[in-house]
Design an enzyme around this catalytic site. Sequence first.
Site, PDB file in Angstrom:
ATOM      1  N   CYS A   1     -26.614  -9.788   9.159  1.00  0.00           N
ATOM      2  CA  CYS A   1     -25.395  -9.868   9.967  1.00  0.00           C
ATOM      3  C   CYS A   1     -24.147  -9.789   9.117  1.00  0.00           C
ATOM      4  CB  CYS A   1     -25.405 -11.155  10.778  1.00  0.00           C
ATOM      5  SG  CYS A   1     -25.451 -12.652   9.769  1.00  0.00           S
TER       6      CYS A   1
ATOM      7  N   GLU B   1     -23.317 -16.840  16.642  1.00  0.00           N
ATOM      8  CA  GLU B   1     -23.081 -16.080  15.407  1.00  0.00           C
ATOM      9  C   GLU B   1     -23.553 -14.665  15.671  1.00  0.00           C
ATOM     10  OE1 GLU B   1     -24.551 -14.061  12.516  1.00  0.00           O
ATOM     11  OE2 GLU B   1     -25.638 -15.857  11.880  1.00  0.00           O
TER      12      GLU B   1
END
Length: 343
Positions: A131, A97
């Site tokens: 993120c 990720e």
Amino acid sequence: MELSRPAPAQPARGGPRRRKRRRSQTERAGPGHVRDARQAGTRCPRSCGRVGRRGGATETTSLLEEHFDHIFFTGGERVGRIVAAAAAAQLTPATLELGGKSPVWVDDTVDLEIAARRIAWGKFMNAGQTCVAPDYLLTTPAVARRLEPLLATAIREFYGADPAASDSYGRIVNDAAFFRLVGLVPAGIGSDAATRYIAPTVLTGVSLDDPVMQGEIFGPILPIVEVSGLDEALRVIRSGPAPLALYAFTSSARARRRIITGTTSGAVAFGVPSAHLSVAGLPFGGVGRSGMGAYHGERGLLTFSHEKAVLAKPLRPDTLRIAYPPFTPRKDAIVRKVLGRLR
């Protein structure tokens, strides 16, 4: 609104560390500046290992010399490549990720005041160090002129006249990240190296060639890139690597369909940034350079599980005799019919 030119490219003091961080990992900090860049610039089971939070590329490389059943990594693309290469060498499945430049599209079919508030919330939480933070905003010049003061108002509502004094605003995680971010904004933006404070900042008049558009920002800086309309916005999005998330504020069903079908991203969210990762029923993960694999909820269980096939067949009666040699046309026909059902 102060006017200044885009910040020129400057060497950062140390490389950026791009990783999703919980609020407890950064100091508290505390609206911000709108600048014209045209004149500026669960607890782990015993069989699960968890790595310390401080490891960088060197520590990660050393750790990956060991064998694991599954590697899960959240961080930046640079270290992600190291993890992927090491996993491939060991034939170890990996979930990455990574993040990326998650865009926001805004048109004139929505309530811009609410849109500005939600964009500011998603962008400046944890001082932009998530993120899934919106990385840059795409809109038309007319909408940009209306949206800029609304973003400034939302920042003041959230963090007061002096964000540095706000208990609700974060600090930059380390010195390297601080100086990298300072190099992306025009001189005069509120910052303090001693506390690693950077004011929530909106840059207007930004071009795709400006330094702030060359990589994931991962900080409290929101560039506004003006485009002629949705067609150009989609071209801009498709011209770069697939982002972890794509956000859009539009009430047009046709525009929503075009965004979903005409782009590639880890997720698409309409009317709200960042919130999709809190929905357990949605898979969370990137695609391409923003990651591989997904987790959360049921998808997380499947990611960290191996579906083992188990078969038990009684020895009597021995129905498998139909497949034993010697082969005959009748046996061949029966076997082909059985195997054909598996296609």
